[in-house]
Design an enzyme around this catalytic site. Structure first.
Site, PDB file in Angstrom:
ATOM      1  N   GLU A   1      54.751  31.090  34.882  1.00 17.45           N
ATOM      2  CA  GLU A   1      53.965  29.639  36.159  1.00 17.45           C
ATOM      3  C   GLU A   1      53.738  28.424  35.808  1.00 17.45           C
ATOM      4  O   GLU A   1      53.887  27.755  34.938  1.00 17.45           O
ATOM      5  CB  GLU A   1      52.535  30.048  35.176  1.00 17.45           C
ATOM      6  CG  GLU A   1      51.235  29.335  36.581  1.00 17.45           C
ATOM      7  CD  GLU A   1      49.613  29.150  36.116  1.00 17.45           C
ATOM      8  OE1 GLU A   1      49.776  30.032  35.041  1.00 17.45           O
ATOM      9  OE2 GLU A   1      48.669  29.005  36.820  1.00 17.45           O
TER      10      GLU A   1
ATOM     11  N   ASP B   1      49.831  29.353  41.244  1.00 18.72           N
ATOM     12  CA  ASP B   1      49.097  29.261  41.470  1.00 18.72           C
ATOM     13  C   ASP B   1      48.772  28.261  42.271  1.00 18.72           C
ATOM     14  O   ASP B   1      49.690  27.252  42.417  1.00 18.72           O
ATOM     15  CB  ASP B   1      49.228  28.134  40.035  1.00 18.72           C
ATOM     16  CG  ASP B   1      46.741  27.880  39.870  1.00 18.72           C
ATOM     17  OD1 ASP B   1      46.710  27.428  40.365  1.00 18.72           O
ATOM     18  OD2 ASP B   1      46.432  28.436  39.012  1.00 18.72           O
TER      19      ASP B   1
ATOM     20  N   HIS C   1      48.439  32.972  40.844  1.00 16.49           N
ATOM     21  CA  HIS C   1      46.755  32.403  40.745  1.00 16.49           C
ATOM     22  C   HIS C   1      46.317  31.961  42.260  1.00 16.49           C
ATOM     23  O   HIS C   1      46.263  30.888  42.670  1.00 16.49           O
ATOM     24  CB  HIS C   1      47.684  32.027  39.580  1.00 16.49           C
ATOM     25  CG  HIS C   1      47.096  32.128  38.351  1.00 16.49           C
ATOM     26  ND1 HIS C   1      46.958  31.145  37.535  1.00 16.49           N
ATOM     27  CD2 HIS C   1      46.872  33.229  38.086  1.00 16.49           C
ATOM     28  CE1 HIS C   1      46.659  32.351  36.222  1.00 16.49           C
ATOM     29  NE2 HIS C   1      47.183  33.141  37.423  1.00 16.49           N
TER      30      HIS C   1
ATOM     31  N   ASP D   1      43.744  19.929  40.464  1.00 18.41           N
ATOM     32  CA  ASP D   1      43.935  21.119  39.875  1.00 18.41           C
ATOM     33  C   ASP D   1      42.721  22.185  39.800  1.00 18.41           C
ATOM     34  O   ASP D   1      42.445  21.957  38.368  1.00 18.41           O
ATOM     35  CB  ASP D   1      45.106  21.636  39.200  1.00 18.41           C
ATOM     36  CG  ASP D   1      44.835  22.679  38.475  1.00 18.41           C
ATOM     37  OD1 ASP D   1      44.960  23.835  39.621  1.00 18.41           O
ATOM     38  OD2 ASP D   1      45.511  22.558  37.710  1.00 18.41           O
TER      39      ASP D   1
ATOM     40  N   LYS E   1      53.523  24.368  37.399  1.00 19.62           N
ATOM     41  CA  LYS E   1      53.016  23.295  37.056  1.00 19.62           C
ATOM     42  C   LYS E   1      53.220  22.019  38.058  1.00 19.62           C
ATOM     43  O   LYS E   1      54.679  21.360  37.777  1.00 19.62           O
ATOM     44  CB  LYS E   1      52.131  22.871  36.443  1.00 19.62           C
ATOM     45  CG  LYS E   1      50.598  22.297  36.441  1.00 19.62           C
ATOM     46  CD  LYS E   1      49.273  22.815  35.288  1.00 19.62           C
ATOM     47  CE  LYS E   1      48.148  21.742  35.872  1.00 19.62           C
ATOM     48  NZ  LYS E   1      47.008  22.416  34.803  1.00 19.62           N
TER      49      LYS E   1
ATOM     50  N   HIS F   1      48.855  24.195  42.008  1.00 18.90           N
ATOM     51  CA  HIS F   1      50.122  23.447  41.179  1.00 18.90           C
ATOM     52  C   HIS F   1      50.865  22.987  42.182  1.00 18.90           C
ATOM     53  O   HIS F   1      51.978  22.983  41.545  1.00 18.90           O
ATOM     54  CB  HIS F   1      50.371  24.228  40.444  1.00 18.90           C
ATOM     55  CG  HIS F   1      49.536  24.989  39.032  1.00 18.90           C
ATOM     56  ND1 HIS F   1      49.753  25.265  37.855  1.00 18.90           N
ATOM     57  CD2 HIS F   1      48.464  24.662  38.755  1.00 18.90           C
ATOM     58  CE1 HIS F   1      48.607  25.547  36.986  1.00 18.90           C
ATOM     59  NE2 HIS F   1      47.895  25.804  37.903  1.00 18.90           N
TER      60      HIS F   1
ATOM     61  N   ASP G   1      42.492  32.320  39.542  1.00 20.05           N
ATOM     62  CA  ASP G   1      42.241  31.756  38.803  1.00 20.05           C
ATOM     63  C   ASP G   1      41.303  30.467  39.403  1.00 20.05           C
ATOM     64  O   ASP G   1      41.786  29.234  39.710  1.00 20.05           O
ATOM     65  CB  ASP G   1      43.556  31.171  37.897  1.00 20.05           C
ATOM     66  CG  ASP G   1      43.479  29.818  36.849  1.00 20.05           C
ATOM     67  OD1 ASP G   1      42.526  30.170  36.263  1.00 20.05           O
ATOM     68  OD2 ASP G   1      44.382  29.616  36.891  1.00 20.05           O
TER      69      ASP G   1
ATOM     70  N   ASP H   1      40.105  24.108  40.426  1.00 23.01           N
ATOM     71  CA  ASP H   1      39.772  25.366  40.405  1.00 23.01           C
ATOM     72  C   ASP H   1      38.730  25.552  40.840  1.00 23.01           C
ATOM     73  O   ASP H   1      37.954  25.996  39.754  1.00 23.01           O
ATOM     74  CB  ASP H   1      39.989  25.467  39.026  1.00 23.01           C
ATOM     75  CG  ASP H   1      42.029  25.410  38.430  1.00 23.01           C
ATOM     76  OD1 ASP H   1      42.073  26.459  38.504  1.00 23.01           O
ATOM     77  OD2 ASP H   1      42.001  24.758  37.479  1.00 23.01           O
TER      78      ASP H   1
ATOM     79  N   TRP I   1      51.784  30.151  30.853  1.00 21.63           N
ATOM     80  CA  TRP I   1      51.701  28.808  31.107  1.00 21.63           C
ATOM     81  C   TRP I   1      51.607  28.418  29.834  1.00 21.63           C
ATOM     82  O   TRP I   1      50.914  28.218  29.376  1.00 21.63           O
ATOM     83  CB  TRP I   1      50.140  28.924  32.524  1.00 21.63           C
ATOM     84  CG  TRP I   1      50.422  27.512  32.342  1.00 21.63           C
ATOM     85  CD1 TRP I   1      50.796  26.769  33.547  1.00 21.63           C
ATOM     86  CD2 TRP I   1      49.263  26.385  32.333  1.00 21.63           C
ATOM     87  NE1 TRP I   1      50.332  25.208  33.238  1.00 21.63           N
ATOM     88  CE2 TRP I   1      49.473  25.055  31.797  1.00 21.63           C
ATOM     89  CE3 TRP I   1      47.994  26.367  30.675  1.00 21.63           C
ATOM     90  CZ2 TRP I   1      48.384  23.862  32.133  1.00 21.63           C
ATOM     91  CZ3 TRP I   1      46.998  25.736  30.601  1.00 21.63           C
ATOM     92  CH2 TRP I   1      47.815  24.068  31.270  1.00 21.63           C
TER      93      TRP I   1
HETATM   94  C1  RNT Z   1      46.370  26.284  34.215  1.00 21.64           C
HETATM   95  C2  RNT Z   1      46.811  27.095  34.822  1.00 21.64           C
HETATM   96  C3  RNT Z   1      46.575  28.357  34.097  1.00 21.64           C
HETATM   97  C4  RNT Z   1      45.298  28.314  33.830  1.00 21.64           C
HETATM   98  C5  RNT Z   1      44.682  29.449  33.152  1.00 21.64           C
HETATM   99  C6  RNT Z   1      43.608  29.261  32.085  1.00 21.64           C
HETATM  100  O1  RNT Z   1      46.471  24.702  35.522  1.00 21.64           O
HETATM  101  O2  RNT Z   1      46.580  27.736  35.986  1.00 21.64           O
HETATM  102  O3  RNT Z   1      46.544  29.422  34.418  1.00 21.64           O
HETATM  103  O4  RNT Z   1      44.214  28.007  34.412  1.00 21.64           O
HETATM  104  O5  RNT Z   1      45.980  30.404  32.095  1.00 21.64           O
HETATM  105 ZN    ZN Z   2      47.348  28.966  36.991  1.00 16.41          ZN
END
Ligand code: RNT
Ligand code: ZN
Length: 417
Positions: A225, A258, A285, A293, A227, A261, A325, A295, A184
């Site tokens: 990955e 993810d 993720h 985003d 985004k 994302h 994640d 998390d 990523w």
């Molecule tokens: C960032 C991505 C990525 C990170 C990690 C720490 O937006 O989601 O995967 O969260 O690699």
């Molecule tokens: Zn991620």
């Protein structure tokens, strides 16, 4: 009533629908979740010359007790793992290398810098996954890495990614289970670009160079990955969904989705069946975006349940590599891991305890009344009784009993830091 007695009663209700609960629990035991190490220390890592977290991601909160050393992080992970049923994996980032106080540039990292992690993983029967770290670094300070206009910056990150894949290969060889290496990058622009193509052309070339180094899939599997936006890359992200979807399909790599994302109403659950038609495998993720985003710790919400239903009813448990994640520094970090991972597993169990074949048949027959009625009724079937029994069988605390363990650990260990 004991856990076992409640289980027996609940089991009968599922059996009426032809669901073999014992088989379900056997199957659930086999599903590994890749638990991200970075919840334990707010994505800090252990580099000697470590910089601020960058790359358009952010951790908020200042709950005490964050892990400051690899040993502390491993000890915290062990605590969380002891509260989570099943055998799982741990997902590392390159910044978690152990270099004995020496400054080792990221493009110079080697398997030996992860020896302690491998020994620890062996001791606990864990698989390892990996990520090169293309953020929190002076060479990523303008928000560009593999798509940077300067060839020397790209070169540095290309070499870091190659070094990371070799480290992953070493994990895979040592642990007897392939490592998923996920790339990523934060690359993007705050404001509307005047050229969307050129950075993407460069990213494509950089990826080609990284993957030119052949590594046996028995040891390492590559994922990319995408985004939609990040802090400071609101208007344009080089590695968008379409970019990586195309790249992965053409180059036989895995797409990693993810759940934070995408556009807020765009659901990853709805992508899985399409993507699996064109790709043998994909990676996730699992996260929880709140307005962005953000998390947040994964909760047992509708989208998590839907993701698990898609995996289970499409017979894709060995095709979808499930990773987590999230990073929340406003609550106890061991609890964050425990809550999020238990929820992931609960959602899989929930999906296995639905008469999926029958529901598919109803849809084929156009019987939407019964489809909706059953989906809704199953939401209040005694799934919790099966979950409790599973936890008891797997030797982890039942219901909220795990919280006592975390409180004790906080008192004895975390609050002493
Ligand atoms: C960032 C991505 C990525 C990170 C990690 C720490 O937006 O989601 O995967 O969260 O690699
Ligand atoms: Zn991620």
């Amino acid at each position: 009533m004991s856990v076992k007695e409640s289980y027996e009663l609940a089991k009968k209700q599922y059996e009426k629908w032809g669901i073999n609960v014992e088989e379900v629990l056997k199957q659930l035991k086999q599903v590994p979740i890749s638990i991200h190490c970075w919840q334990g220390d707010d994505v800090s890592g252990f580099e000697v010359n470590k910089g601020e977290l960058s790359g358009g991601i952010d951790v908020t909160g200042n709950y005490p007790g964050k892990a400051r050393t690899p040993d502390e992080l491993r000890s915290d992970l062990e605590k969380a793992l002891s509260l989570i049923p099943g055998k799982h994996r741990v997902n590392l980032h390159a910044i978690y290398a152990e270099t004995n106080g020496e400054v080792v540039e990221r493009d110079q990292l080697e398997p030996k810098h992860f020896e302690n992690w491998v020994n620890w993983a062996k001791e606990h029967g864990l698989g390892l996954d990996f990520n090169p770290t293309l953020f929190s670094h002076e060479k990523a300070s303008d928000g560009l890495t593999l798509s940077h206009p300067k060839p020397e910056i790209r070169e540095f990150w290309i070499n870091h990614c190659i070094a990371s894949r070799k480290i992953a290969e070493y994990f895979g060889k040592e642990l007897g289970t392939p490592t998923l290496t996920n790339i990523w990058i934060p690359d993007g622009y705050k404001d509307v670009p005047s050229d969307r193509l050129t950075p993407r052309v460069r990213l494509k070339e950089s990826l080609d160079k990284i993957f030119n180094e052949k590594i046996d899939e028995q040891y390492n599997i590559d994922a990319v990955e995408s985004k939609l936006f990040g802090i400071g890359s609101e208007s344009y992200v080089v590695g968008s969904h379409e970019f990586y979807l195309g790249y992965a399909l053409k180059n036989n790599k895995l797409c990693l989705l993810d759940t934070g994302h995408y556009h807020p109403t765009e659901m990853v659950s709805n992508k899985i069946s399409s993507m699996l038609l064109y790709s043998d495998k994909l990676a996730l993720h699992v996260s929880r975006p709140v307005r962005w985003d953000s998390d947040h710790v994964v909760t047992l919400d509708d989208e998590l349940k839907e993701i698990s239903l898609e995996i289970v009813r499409n017979d894709a448990l060995d095709k979808v590599m499930i990773g987590l994640d999230f990073f929340d520094a406003s609550i106890n970090r061991v609890a964050a891991w425990t809550i999020g991972t238990r929820n992931m597993i609960k959602s899989l169990l929930n999906a296995m305890l639905v008469p999926n074949e029958h529901l598919k048949k109803l849809q084929e027959e156009g019987n939407f009344t019964e489809r909706l009625a059953l989906i809704e009724e199953f939401k209040t079937y005694p799934f919790g009784a099966i979950w409790d029994y599973y936890c008891e069988q797997m030797g982890v605390p039942v219901k909220e009993a795990w919280l006592e363990d975390v409180k004790k650990y906080e008192k004895d260990v975390l609050s002493q830091r």
